[in-house]
Structure formats: structure tokens, C-alpha cells
Design a protein around this motif. Structure first.
Motif, PDB file in Angstrom:
ATOM      1  N   LEU A  27       0.814  -1.205   0.000  1.00 33.45           N
ATOM      2  CA  LEU A  27       0.000   0.000   0.000  1.00 33.45           C
ATOM      3  C   LEU A  27       0.850   1.259   0.000  1.00 33.45           C
ATOM      4  CD1 LEU A  27      -2.549  -1.046   2.799  1.00 33.45           C
ATOM      5  CD2 LEU A  27      -2.917  -1.170   0.336  1.00 33.45           C
ATOM      6  N   ASP A  28       1.964   1.208   0.706  1.00 36.73           N
ATOM      7  CA  ASP A  28       2.751   2.408   0.945  1.00 36.73           C
ATOM      8  C   ASP A  28       3.432   2.890  -0.343  1.00 36.73           C
ATOM      9  OD1 ASP A  28       4.113   4.348   2.652  1.00 36.73           O
ATOM     10  OD2 ASP A  28       5.891   3.180   2.147  1.00 36.73           O
ATOM     11  N   GLU A  29       3.192   4.155  -0.673  1.00 36.67           N
ATOM     12  CA  GLU A  29       3.713   4.717  -1.927  1.00 36.67           C
ATOM     13  C   GLU A  29       5.231   4.589  -2.022  1.00 36.67           C
ATOM     14  OE1 GLU A  29       2.476   6.777  -4.588  1.00 36.67           O
ATOM     15  OE2 GLU A  29       0.382   6.393  -4.116  1.00 36.67           O
ATOM     16  N   HIS A  60      -3.190  -7.390   0.872  1.00 37.77           N
ATOM     17  CA  HIS A  60      -3.810  -6.172   0.343  1.00 37.77           C
ATOM     18  C   HIS A  60      -2.869  -5.529  -0.661  1.00 37.77           C
ATOM     19  CE1 HIS A  60      -7.181  -5.875   3.179  1.00 37.77           C
ATOM     20  NE2 HIS A  60      -6.342  -6.350   4.072  1.00 37.77           N
ATOM     21  N   LEU A  61      -3.453  -4.960  -1.708  1.00 37.64           N
ATOM     22  CA  LEU A  61      -2.662  -4.102  -2.576  1.00 37.64           C
ATOM     23  C   LEU A  61      -3.547  -2.979  -3.084  1.00 37.64           C
ATOM     24  CD1 LEU A  61      -1.660  -5.853  -5.932  1.00 37.64           C
ATOM     25  CD2 LEU A  61      -3.873  -5.922  -4.893  1.00 37.64           C
ATOM     26  N   SER A  62      -2.904  -1.863  -3.398  1.00 30.68           N
ATOM     27  CA  SER A  62      -3.645  -0.657  -3.763  1.00 30.68           C
ATOM     28  C   SER A  62      -3.560  -0.415  -5.260  1.00 30.68           C
ATOM     29  CB  SER A  62      -3.052   0.541  -3.029  1.00 30.68           C
ATOM     30  OG  SER A  62      -1.733   0.745  -3.480  1.00 30.68           O
ATOM     31  N   SER A  63      -4.298   0.604  -5.708  1.00 30.59           N
ATOM     32  CA  SER A  63      -4.233   0.957  -7.126  1.00 30.59           C
ATOM     33  C   SER A  63      -2.832   1.443  -7.502  1.00 30.59           C
ATOM     34  CB  SER A  63      -5.278   2.019  -7.454  1.00 30.59           C
ATOM     35  OG  SER A  63      -4.998   3.211  -6.763  1.00 30.59           O
ATOM     36  N   ALA A  64      -2.108   2.002  -6.533  1.00 30.04           N
ATOM     37  CA  ALA A  64      -0.730   2.426  -6.822  1.00 30.04           C
ATOM     38  C   ALA A  64       0.138   1.214  -7.169  1.00 30.04           C
ATOM     39  CB  ALA A  64      -0.150   3.173  -5.622  1.00 30.04           C
ATOM     40  N   GLY A  67      -0.634   0.176 -10.650  1.00 24.39           N
ATOM     41  CA  GLY A  67       0.041   1.056 -11.599  1.00 24.39           C
ATOM     42  C   GLY A  67       1.491   0.654 -11.807  1.00 24.39           C
ATOM     43  N   ILE A  70       1.710  -2.371 -13.996  1.00 23.53           N
ATOM     44  CA  ILE A  70       1.539  -2.018 -15.411  1.00 23.53           C
ATOM     45  C   ILE A  70       2.855  -1.483 -15.984  1.00 23.53           C
ATOM     46  CG2 ILE A  70       0.380  -0.402 -16.977  1.00 23.53           C
ATOM     47  CD1 ILE A  70      -2.070  -0.657 -15.064  1.00 23.53           C
TER      48      ILE A  70
ATOM     49  N   ARG B  20       2.475   7.446   6.919  1.00 30.45           N
ATOM     50  CA  ARG B  20       2.001   6.073   6.708  1.00 30.45           C
ATOM     51  C   ARG B  20       1.477   5.436   7.986  1.00 30.45           C
ATOM     52  NH1 ARG B  20      -0.449   3.839   2.714  1.00 30.45           N
ATOM     53  NH2 ARG B  20      -1.675   2.741   4.220  1.00 30.45           N
ATOM     54  N   LEU B  49      -9.602  -1.337   1.386  1.00 27.74           N
ATOM     55  CA  LEU B  49      -9.155  -0.889   0.066  1.00 27.74           C
ATOM     56  C   LEU B  49      -9.760   0.473  -0.275  1.00 27.74           C
ATOM     57  CD1 LEU B  49      -7.473  -1.611  -2.384  1.00 27.74           C
ATOM     58  CD2 LEU B  49      -9.416  -2.852  -3.300  1.00 27.74           C
ATOM     59  N   GLU B  53      -7.693   3.972  -0.814  1.00 25.29           N
ATOM     60  CA  GLU B  53      -7.747   4.722  -2.070  1.00 25.29           C
ATOM     61  C   GLU B  53      -8.261   6.151  -1.832  1.00 25.29           C
ATOM     62  OE1 GLU B  53      -6.401   3.612  -4.686  1.00 25.29           O
ATOM     63  OE2 GLU B  53      -6.253   1.465  -4.263  1.00 25.29           O
ATOM     64  N   PRO B 111      -1.166   3.842 -16.103  1.00 28.09           N
ATOM     65  CA  PRO B 111      -0.786   3.377 -14.766  1.00 28.09           C
ATOM     66  C   PRO B 111      -1.598   3.981 -13.627  1.00 28.09           C
ATOM     67  CG  PRO B 111       0.865   4.896 -15.616  1.00 28.09           C
ATOM     68  CD  PRO B 111      -0.157   4.717 -16.708  1.00 28.09           C
TER      69      PRO B 111
END
Lengths: 118, 143
Positions: A27-29, A60-64, A67, A70, B20, B49, B53, B111
Motif C-alpha cells: 500500500l505504501d507509496e 492487500h494491494l492498492s491501485s498504486a 500502476g 503495469i 504512513r 481498500l 484509495e 498506470p
């Protein structure tokens, strides 16, 4: 790889680089960026890289994180390589389905199946 | 807060910094309350989630160009059949419909932009204020 603060476990078998995540939550950017950079360096070190990324430990995983996957996929394809994803928990697989990324990535049920698919 | 008392909603308003550990603490708290309220594992997965987000969008996009210590506000109320969370940033807001749909074939390799898709998919309802700097999430327990 060698770095003590790596968020990845990396091993190489039969010309295939297998990658697992240390963290259960991706999750952490800052961590995601570091993971992306580490995998990019693996890709760039190889001609036609073959990468297997296992999500066996991931809750868990985020949309970041999506990305970054990808971007990794684009880099692998840019070097004429192959990428497989495997061991994805059903709840996380649903995230790939909702975002339709199951159409973009080659996702296998298990690492064993993914290894055989290269 | 009355953690563990299923009949009493647990609610709070929190000023959150972009740290964080602080973000994790808020997410953990709300998800823990959801567990105590009897929400299923899959509902809690969806909740975490969507929270992640919404909070990251607020800091990353909502506060783009603002001082890094600018706080967001998280309001939550967790009851036995309904969870409400509002995330509000101090930025100028955005137009959700203007964000390209990343699930279209031509956008699959973009992305970014998937956070909104995931929030909408997992929450029972998602509402933005007119300015576009506050999102309200509702998760109702499935019968």
C-alpha cells in the motif's frame, strides 16, 4: 536481492526470475516506488527477461501497486520479455477483475504452473 | 467510542497527516470496528481498500501543490448494518467524471486512475460534494 532493506525476495531458476513480496500489504507509496525500481533494475539487467511475480504472501494491494505492475509489464515487453503473475488470493484477484487487468496480465493459479508456462 | 458494543455506532472525526503510520492507524481502527460490528472478512477487505484509495487520493491528488503537512479530515461512523466514512481534503477539488475510465481497452495500460474504480466497485454508495474535495463512502451489510 542483495539490499538489506529490499521489500522483495528474488531467486533465479532455469533462467526465470521469481519475485515474492516481503510485505503482506502493498500500500505504501514509498515502498511501491522502491519495489518498482528494484524490479526495473532486474528487467534492465537482462535480455528478454522472464519474470514471475508471486503474490503468495500478499493480503492487500492498492491501485498504486497496480500502476507499478503495469509499468513493470511495459518494461518487460519493451525488452521482448515475458511476465507472469501467480498465487493471487481470490479477494485480490477480484481487484484485477474489477479493473480488467486480468485481461492485460498473464495470471496463473500457482508459481509451478507459471514456471511451466514460459 | 464503544468498541465491541454492536448496537452502538462508533464514530469519530480525525485530522490526519500524510504519514504512513497515522494512515494505517486510522484504517486499522475503522476496520477493527467493522469486525466488531460483525462485518465479514470480504467486507473488511473492501472497506480497507476503499479507505486506502480515498485517503491516498486526498493527499496525492487533492493536496497536490499544497504544503506537505496539510491535513485531511476523516469522519466515520460504524454501526451493525452500515459504515459511513467521509474523507475531505483542503484542495480545490476535482471532477470525478473527468477522470479517464481505466477499464476501457484503450486505457488498460494507463498506470493510474484505478482508485476511483475500486472505491465505486466495493462501496454500496459513493458521493462527492459539489467542490469535489469530499467523498462520502457507505458500506451496507449484505443481508
Amino acid at each position: 536481492m542483495g539490499s538489506a532493506d529490499s521489500r522483495l525476495r528474488v531467486r533465479r531458476t532455469d533462467g526465470i526470475t521469481q519475485i515474492e513480496f516481503v510485505d503482506r500489504n502493498i500500500l505504501d507509496e514509498a515502498n511501491i516506488q522502491s519495489i518498482g525500481e528494484e524490479i526495473a533494475s532486474i528487467i534492465e539487467a537482462e535480455d528478454k527477461p522472464k519474470l514471475l511475480i508471486s503474490f503468495a504472501n500478499v493480503d492487500h494491494l492498492s491501485s498504486a501497486a497496480l500502476g507499478t505492475l503495469i509499468t513493470i509489464n511495459n518494461k518487460v515487453r519493451g525488452r521482448d520479455g515475458e511476465l507472469r503473475l501467480a498465487d493471487i488470493d481470490p479477494q485480490i484477484y477480484e481487484v484485477f477483475v474489477i479493473t480488467r487487468l486480468n485481461k492485460l496480465f498473464q495470471i496463473m493459479d500457482s508459481s509451478e504452473e507459471a514456471m511451466r508456462s514460459f | 467510542m464503544s468498541q465491541g458494543e454492536h448496537s452502538t455506532p462508533a464514530s469519530a472525526t480525525i485530522e490526519l497527516v500524510n504519514d504512513r503510520d497515522a494512515i494505517d492507524a486510522v484504517e486499522d481502527r475503522i476496520v477493527e470496528l467493522a469486525e466488531h460490528a460483525g462485518f465479514s472478512k470480504s467486507a473488511r477487505f473492501a472497506l480497507r481498500l476503499a479507505l486506502e484509495e480515498a485517503i491516498i487520493n486526498a493527499f496525492k491528488h487533492g493536496h497536490s501543490g499544497l504544503p506537505p503537512d496539510t491535513t485531511i479530515t476523516v469522519d466515520y461512523e460504524v454501526g451493525p448494518s452500515r459504515i459511513f466514512v467521509a474523507v475531505e481534503d483542503q484542495g480545490p477539488g476535482f471532477v470525478p467524471d473527468a477522470v479517464p475510465d481505466p477499464t476501457l481497452d484503450e486505457n488498460l495500460e494507463l498506470p493510474s486512475g484505478r482508485g476511483l474504480v475500486l472505491i465505486r466497485a466495493y462501496m454500496t454508495s459513493v458521493t462527492y460534494n459539489e467542490r469535489g474535495n469530499r467523498v462520502e463512502l457507505v458500506l451496507e451489510r449484505k443481508a
